[in-house]
Design a protein around this motif. Structure first.
Motif, short mmCIF file in Angstrom:
data_model
loop_
_atom_site.label_atom_id
_atom_site.label_comp_id
_atom_site.label_asym_id
_atom_site.label_seq_id
_atom_site.Cartn_x
_atom_site.Cartn_y
_atom_site.Cartn_z
N VAL A 19 9.49 2.86 -10.41
CA VAL A 19 9.46 2.20 -11.65
C VAL A 19 8.64 3.53 -12.56
CG1 VAL A 19 8.37 0.55 -13.20
CG2 VAL A 19 9.21 -0.07 -11.04
N GLU A 20 9.31 3.82 -13.63
CA GLU A 20 8.74 5.13 -14.42
C GLU A 20 7.25 4.60 -14.83
OE1 GLU A 20 8.88 8.52 -16.77
OE2 GLU A 20 10.31 7.61 -15.53
N GLU A 26 1.52 2.37 -5.89
CA GLU A 26 2.02 1.03 -6.11
C GLU A 26 3.50 0.58 -5.83
OE1 GLU A 26 -0.70 0.41 -10.26
OE2 GLU A 26 1.25 1.66 -10.42
N ILE A 27 4.23 1.55 -5.97
CA ILE A 27 6.00 1.46 -5.68
C ILE A 27 5.88 1.28 -4.23
CG2 ILE A 27 8.04 2.69 -5.67
CD1 ILE A 27 7.12 4.23 -8.01
N LEU A 28 5.48 2.13 -3.40
CA LEU A 28 5.48 2.01 -1.81
C LEU A 28 4.80 0.58 -1.54
CD1 LEU A 28 4.47 5.31 -0.84
CD2 LEU A 28 6.40 4.67 -0.70
N ARG A 29 3.70 0.17 -2.03
CA ARG A 29 3.07 -1.14 -1.78
C ARG A 29 3.97 -2.01 -2.06
NH1 ARG A 29 -1.56 -2.09 -5.52
NH2 ARG A 29 0.47 -2.55 -6.75
N ASP A 30 4.60 -2.41 -3.23
CA ASP A 30 5.51 -3.31 -3.60
C ASP A 30 6.57 -3.25 -2.99
OD1 ASP A 30 3.43 -3.90 -5.40
OD2 ASP A 30 4.39 -3.52 -7.29
N TYR A 31 7.20 -2.34 -2.31
CA TYR A 31 8.30 -2.57 -1.37
C TYR A 31 7.99 -2.77 -0.04
CZ TYR A 31 11.95 -0.85 -4.49
OH TYR A 31 12.89 -0.83 -5.59
N ALA A 46 -8.32 7.00 0.38
CA ALA A 46 -7.37 7.84 1.16
C ALA A 46 -6.43 6.91 1.97
CB ALA A 46 -7.97 8.86 1.96
N SER A 47 -6.31 5.69 2.03
CA SER A 47 -5.60 4.80 2.59
C SER A 47 -4.03 5.01 2.17
CB SER A 47 -6.04 3.19 2.43
OG SER A 47 -5.77 2.88 1.08
N CYS A 48 -3.92 5.66 1.22
CA CYS A 48 -2.37 6.03 0.46
C CYS A 48 -2.07 7.15 0.91
CB CYS A 48 -2.38 5.71 -0.80
SG CYS A 48 -3.48 6.85 -1.83
N HIS A 49 -2.68 7.98 2.02
CA HIS A 49 -2.07 9.29 2.30
C HIS A 49 -1.02 9.28 2.84
CE1 HIS A 49 -2.64 12.55 5.85
NE2 HIS A 49 -2.60 13.06 4.64
N ILE A 50 0.09 10.22 2.17
CA ILE A 50 1.34 10.83 2.44
C ILE A 50 1.42 12.21 2.74
CG2 ILE A 50 2.23 8.74 1.11
CD1 ILE A 50 2.88 10.98 -1.14
N ILE A 87 -0.20 10.32 -7.62
CA ILE A 87 1.16 10.91 -8.00
C ILE A 87 1.93 9.74 -9.04
CG2 ILE A 87 3.78 11.60 -7.46
CD1 ILE A 87 2.14 12.43 -4.85
N ILE A 88 2.25 10.12 -10.31
CA ILE A 88 2.68 9.17 -11.08
C ILE A 88 4.12 9.24 -11.42
CG2 ILE A 88 2.57 8.13 -13.57
CD1 ILE A 88 0.02 7.85 -12.18
N TRP A 89 4.89 8.24 -11.22
CA TRP A 89 6.42 8.48 -11.03
C TRP A 89 6.98 8.91 -12.44
CZ3 TRP A 89 10.01 9.52 -7.48
CH2 TRP A 89 11.04 9.56 -7.93
N SER A 90 7.90 9.85 -12.30
CA SER A 90 8.65 10.24 -13.68
C SER A 90 10.15 10.60 -13.09
CB SER A 90 7.98 11.32 -14.46
OG SER A 90 8.08 12.43 -13.68
#
Length: 105
Positions: A19-20, A26-31, A46-50, A87-90
Motif C-alpha cells: 500500500v502506497e 506494516e505491510i509485512l505485519r498485515d500480511y 529492531a523487531s522489524c529487522h530485514i 522504509i516507506i513504500w512507494s
C-alpha cells in the motif's frame, strides 16, 4: 499493481501487494509475515529487522543515524540489514526483494 518479494525464514518466497505510503513493517505485519514491529516504527526495538536483496540496497533511501545506531545493537547483521519500519513504500520500489531475518541457532 506493485509487488514486494519476501523470502521468509523457511526460504519460501511470497509476493505481497503493498500500500502506497505505508511502512514496509506494516505491510509485512498485515500480511501475517511474522513481523512484530513492537515499537510501531519509533526505532526503539529492531523487531522489524530485514535484509534487502543486494540489488536493491542502493535503490532504497539510506538509513538515518538512529536506524544505524539501533542496527548496531543487534547480535548479528548482514551487509544490507535494515529496519523495515524505516522504509516507506512507494511505487519506485516495485519488485523489491527482501529476506526476513532468522536468528542463528
Amino acid at each position: 499493481m506493485s509487488v514486494i518479494r519476501v523470502e521468509d525464514a523457511d526460504g519460501v518466497t511470497h509476493e505481497l501487494e503493498p500500500v502506497e505510503g505505508w511502512r514496509l513493517m506494516e505491510i509485512l505485519r498485515d500480511y501475517g509475515m511474522g513481523m512484530e514491529g513492537t515499537c510501531g516504527g519509533a526505532v526503539a526495538c529492531a523487531s522489524c529487522h530485514i535484509v534487502l536483496d543486494p540489488e536493491w540496497a542502493d535503490k532504497v533511501a539510506p538509513p538515518r543515524e538512529d536506524e544505524i545506531d539501533k542496527l548496531d545493537e543487534l547480535p548479528f547483521l548482514h551487509e544490507t540489514s535494515r529496519l523495515s519500519c524505516q522504509i516507506i513504500w512507494s511505487d519506485e520500489l516495485d519488485g523489491l526483494k527482501i529476506t526476513l531475518v532468522k536468528e542463528p541457532t
